[in-house]
Design an enzyme around this catalytic site. Structure first.
Site, PDB file in Angstrom:
ATOM      1  N   LYS A   1      28.919 -46.213 -76.006  1.00  0.00           N
ATOM      2  CA  LYS A   1      29.247 -46.185 -74.574  1.00  0.00           C
ATOM      3  C   LYS A   1      30.771 -46.159 -74.394  1.00  0.00           C
ATOM      4  O   LYS A   1      31.296 -45.418 -73.568  1.00  0.00           O
ATOM      5  CB  LYS A   1      28.656 -47.420 -73.862  1.00  0.00           C
ATOM      6  CG  LYS A   1      27.138 -47.332 -73.693  1.00  0.00           C
ATOM      7  CD  LYS A   1      26.531 -48.622 -73.154  1.00  0.00           C
ATOM      8  CE  LYS A   1      25.006 -48.507 -73.134  1.00  0.00           C
ATOM      9  NZ  LYS A   1      24.313 -49.751 -72.821  1.00  0.00           N
TER      10      LYS A   1
ATOM     11  N   GLN B   1      24.763 -55.959 -71.589  1.00  0.00           N
ATOM     12  CA  GLN B   1      23.923 -55.346 -72.622  1.00  0.00           C
ATOM     13  C   GLN B   1      22.698 -56.227 -72.896  1.00  0.00           C
ATOM     14  O   GLN B   1      22.831 -57.423 -73.143  1.00  0.00           O
ATOM     15  CB  GLN B   1      24.746 -55.140 -73.906  1.00  0.00           C
ATOM     16  CG  GLN B   1      24.026 -54.382 -75.006  1.00  0.00           C
ATOM     17  CD  GLN B   1      23.717 -52.920 -74.655  1.00  0.00           C
ATOM     18  OE1 GLN B   1      24.460 -52.274 -73.931  1.00  0.00           O
ATOM     19  NE2 GLN B   1      22.605 -52.407 -75.149  1.00  0.00           N
TER      20      GLN B   1
ATOM     21  N   ASP C   1      23.765 -50.006 -64.178  1.00  0.00           N
ATOM     22  CA  ASP C   1      22.516 -49.879 -64.940  1.00  0.00           C
ATOM     23  C   ASP C   1      21.304 -49.728 -64.011  1.00  0.00           C
ATOM     24  O   ASP C   1      20.223 -49.350 -64.459  1.00  0.00           O
ATOM     25  CB  ASP C   1      22.294 -51.148 -65.775  1.00  0.00           C
ATOM     26  CG  ASP C   1      22.583 -50.939 -67.255  1.00  0.00           C
ATOM     27  OD1 ASP C   1      22.441 -49.796 -67.724  1.00  0.00           O
ATOM     28  OD2 ASP C   1      22.929 -51.920 -67.925  1.00  0.00           O
TER      29      ASP C   1
HETATM   30  N1  GUN Z   1      19.469 -52.311 -73.812  1.00  0.00           N
HETATM   31  C1  GUN Z   1      18.703 -51.250 -74.126  1.00  0.00           C
HETATM   32  N2  GUN Z   1      18.918 -50.248 -73.236  1.00  0.00           N
HETATM   33  C2  GUN Z   1      19.828 -50.709 -72.358  1.00  0.00           C
HETATM   34  C3  GUN Z   1      20.456 -50.126 -71.221  1.00  0.00           C
HETATM   35  O1  GUN Z   1      20.209 -48.984 -70.808  1.00  0.00           O
HETATM   36  N3  GUN Z   1      21.354 -50.931 -70.581  1.00  0.00           N
HETATM   37  C4  GUN Z   1      21.628 -52.194 -71.001  1.00  0.00           C
HETATM   38  N4  GUN Z   1      22.490 -52.900 -70.279  1.00  0.00           N
HETATM   39  N5  GUN Z   1      21.061 -52.741 -72.039  1.00  0.00           N
HETATM   40  C5  GUN Z   1      20.172 -52.006 -72.719  1.00  0.00           C
END
Ligand code: GUN
Length: 282
Positions: free
Chosen positions: A53, A97, A120
């Site tokens: 990311k 996350q 998100d």
């Molecule tokens: N863990 C697995 N996929 C995601 C996601 O798309 N966003 C976040 N914040 N955590 C995750």
């Protein structure tokens, strides 16, 4: 039946979107776009996702800041940090996350993120928007899947879509997005009776189970569109998805690979949501 199966190149489609985001970020100058990522040091795969990311943010010119808390941190520690980031003008998006360690209260933490910074799309306000309209942000993986389907001009209206997995991150929001595009949607999960029968009916099959090579070619409907959300490892430790890719060749009409399918699209959609957040905050 021997169909020429088309592999959907998520990396390529994501790179087109990333270029659009890069242009949008440049057009916003001197305003900047800022993303803050909170992670609690647990497993290494989360750290890999975060690095990806961060790399994507650097590429498009989004200023990312990673906050890595150690495992002994408390829910309150995370809430305090979120409060600071909610109030900061240089922060447009906040991402926590997942998964968080078990001792943390995940729903309270997600609820603390300002909905206007919830890039998100996990907050109740943003999830509700998928039902009632008016959502600021939608969850990135389902958005990425919808973008893949649209990019390939795959018809959604009237199609039977079977989603395996009912998470708030993927299954539920994706079901609503597909329904909003007039699909007939079936959500399957661990308690579904006769999953194999449901899978066989899918014109569009989306698997978000996390079990290596769980779906084989013999299980799918001929000419199905197969979207693989899983990221796991096979018996040799090689990265793979929920779908036994090779066994679907010649049966599926479209298929996404792992890696290089849904994964890069999730990141591309996150970047898009960040720009959207920055535009809302100007
Ligand atoms: N863990 C697995 N996929 C995601 C996601 O798309 N966003 C976040 N914040 N955590 C995750």
């Amino acid at each position: 039946m021997n169909i020429e199966t088309k592999k959907i190149d998520g990396t390529k489609i994501a790179s087109i979107i990333k270029q659009e985001v890069k242009d949008a970020v440049e057009a916003m100058a001197p305003e900047t776009v800022g993303l803050s990522v909170i992670t609690v040091q647990t497993n290494s795969s989360a750290q890999i996702y975060i690095k990806n990311k961060q790399k994507a943010c650097d590429y498009v010119g989004i200023k990312s800041q990673i906050y890595t808390l150690d495992e002994s941190s408390t829910t309150n520690n995370v809430l305090e940090l979120i409060e600071v980031l909610n109030d900061s003008h240089s922060v447009d998006g906040i991402l926590v996350q997942l998964p968080l360690p078990k001792h943390m209260d995940q729903s309270t933490i997600i609820a603390a993120i300002s909905p206007s910074k919830d890039v998100d799309g996990f907050s109740k306000e943003n999830l509700a928007g998928l039902i009632a309209g008016g959502s600021s942000f939608e969850s990135c993986t389902p958005l990425g899947i919808m973008a893949l389907l649209k990019h390939e001009n795959i018809e959604i209206a009237g199609k039977k879509c079977v989603i395996i997995g009912r998470s708030n991150i993927v299954g539920k929001p994706l079901a609503l997005m597909l329904l909003n595009e007039d699909a007939t949607v079936c959500i399957c999960h661990s308690k579904t009776v006769n999953l194999a029968n449901e899978i066989k009916t899918a014109d569009i099959l989306i698997s978000a189970v996390g079990k290596a090579k769980f779906i084989t070619g013999a299980m799918i409907k001929p000419k199905a569109v197969v979207i693989d959300v899983g990221i796991t490892h096979d018996e040799n430790g090689k990265l793979c998805g929920d779908v036994d890719f090779d066994s679907c060749l010649g049966i599926a009409e479209y298929i996404t690979p792992v890696p290089g399918g849904v994964g890069p699209m999730t990141i591309a959609m996150l970047l898009k949501n960040c720009v959207r957040a920055a535009q809302l905050h100007v």
